[in-house]
Design a protein around this motif. Structure first.
Motif, PDB file in Angstrom:
ATOM      1  N   ASP A 230       0.831  -1.206   0.000  1.00 17.90           N
ATOM      2  CA  ASP A 230       0.000   0.000   0.000  1.00 17.90           C
ATOM      3  C   ASP A 230       0.867   1.258   0.000  1.00 17.90           C
ATOM      4  OD1 ASP A 230      -2.590   1.278   0.089  1.00 17.90           O
ATOM      5  OD2 ASP A 230      -2.139   1.812   2.170  1.00 17.90           O
ATOM      6  N   GLU A 231       1.949   1.235   0.797  1.00 19.77           N
ATOM      7  CA  GLU A 231       2.853   2.387   0.826  1.00 19.77           C
ATOM      8  C   GLU A 231       3.636   2.522  -0.478  1.00 19.77           C
ATOM      9  OE1 GLU A 231       2.933   4.780   2.976  1.00 19.77           O
ATOM     10  OE2 GLU A 231       1.423   3.812   4.237  1.00 19.77           O
ATOM     11  N   TYR A 232       3.970   1.407  -1.096  1.00 20.16           N
ATOM     12  CA  TYR A 232       4.622   1.453  -2.413  1.00 20.16           C
ATOM     13  C   TYR A 232       3.693   2.116  -3.437  1.00 20.16           C
ATOM     14  CZ  TYR A 232       8.834  -1.425  -1.601  1.00 20.16           C
ATOM     15  OH  TYR A 232      10.071  -1.894  -1.193  1.00 20.16           O
ATOM     16  N   ARG A 233       2.399   1.720  -3.402  1.00 20.19           N
ATOM     17  CA  ARG A 233       1.432   2.295  -4.352  1.00 20.19           C
ATOM     18  C   ARG A 233       1.263   3.797  -4.120  1.00 20.19           C
ATOM     19  NH1 ARG A 233      -1.657  -2.216  -2.661  1.00 20.19           N
ATOM     20  NH2 ARG A 233      -1.478  -3.972  -4.108  1.00 20.19           N
ATOM     21  N   LYS A 234       1.190   4.189  -2.858  1.00 26.72           N
ATOM     22  CA  LYS A 234       0.987   5.611  -2.537  1.00 26.72           C
ATOM     23  C   LYS A 234       2.134   6.469  -3.056  1.00 26.72           C
ATOM     24  CE  LYS A 234      -1.859   5.248   1.649  1.00 26.72           C
ATOM     25  NZ  LYS A 234      -1.853   5.414   3.136  1.00 26.72           N
ATOM     26  N   ILE A 235       3.357   6.003  -2.823  1.00 24.19           N
ATOM     27  CA  ILE A 235       4.494   6.832  -3.221  1.00 24.19           C
ATOM     28  C   ILE A 235       4.655   6.855  -4.742  1.00 24.19           C
ATOM     29  CG2 ILE A 235       6.438   5.193  -3.260  1.00 24.19           C
ATOM     30  CD1 ILE A 235       7.862   7.354  -1.412  1.00 24.19           C
TER      31      ILE A 235
END
Length: 251
Positions: A230-235
């Motif tokens: 999820d954090e990979y997608r956000k960044i």
């Protein structure tokens, strides 16, 4: 060493470097030490997982091989193997002698030339280029009786001299570099899923990667992976605010 021992140190190091006895008895004795070192890392999943990640990325290529190699190689090595390697790699075009400190440049250069001048010029070693052809996600699982599941989750990235290597380093810092990073807060502080979580980059001559490493309770594995992805997608899709960017640059 202290500055006044510089020439003595140079004498010792050059002797070790250039005039190895390479006795088979000593080589055989050292094999046992290295085999135990391999066993140590086999029992240390937080280290072993990094080797598995490299194997996934690069396969049967030198970049994907374990530094220590397989045990059968260690057992097989003879004195002639070392002599052949030294002749190929320890050449004038492939050796750097670095000296720093309170020295007299003319004196030290003269002493270096006297000791290392015997090296043949030789040829620069050639590197086998990495060919990256991955089309779909890759996964490797090693089952072992441990108290935690250790994993590395990552992506292919830039080689050592790529123009975007510094933005990549900042990206890595924002994701998992330090206690104020996104993954440290989301995985450790807010959810208590892991003690250790970090993101880093690895840059080789012609390839690279960015990956997050974590150690979690077995039952928390899927939940932790979901948070990281999820954090990979956000960044990848949302703008990084100026304050967070500035903080990562300073770090």
């Amino acid at each position: 060493v202290e500055a006044h021992h510089a020439l003595t140190a140079l004498d010792v190091v050059s002797d070790l470097f250039l005039h190895q006895k390479l006795e088979q008895e000593e080589i055989d004795r050292e094999k046992g030490t290295i085999l135990q070192e391999i066993n140590m890392y086999e029992d240390k999943p937080s280290s072993r997982v990094g080797e598995h990640f490299d194997e996934l990325l690069y396969g049967d290529h030198p970049a994907g091989w374990r530094i220590l190699g397989p045990k059968e190689n260690i057992r097989r090595f003879k004195r002639a193997d070392f002599v052949r390697f030294l002749k190929k790699m320890y050449t004038g075009s492939n050796v750097v002698v670095g000296v720093a400190g309170k020295i007299d440049e003319k004196t030290i250069m003269k002493e270096i030339e006297a000791r290392f001048g015997i090296l043949s010029e030789g040829n620069q070693p050639s590197f086998k280029k990495i060919s990256e052809r991955q089309k779909s996600p890759a996964l490797f699982i090693e089952k072992k009786k441990t108290d935690q599941t250790h994993f590395l989750l990552g992506v292919r990235a830039y080689e050592a001299e790529h123009k975007d290597r510094y933005p990549l380093a900042i990206l890595s810092t924002i994701l998992g570099g330090g206690m104020s990073s996104r993954l440290f807060i989301q995985v450790r502080e807010r959810r208590g899923l892991a003690y250790h979580v970090s993101t880093g980059t690895d840059a080789l001559h012609d390839a690279g990667s960015l990956a997050t490493q974590c150690g979690v309770e077995h039952e928390n594995l899927e939940k932790t992976i979901a948070v990281i992805l999820d954090e990979y997608r956000k960044i990848a899709t949302e703008r990084v605010e100026d304050e967070e960017l500035s903080r990562a640059k300073e770090y």
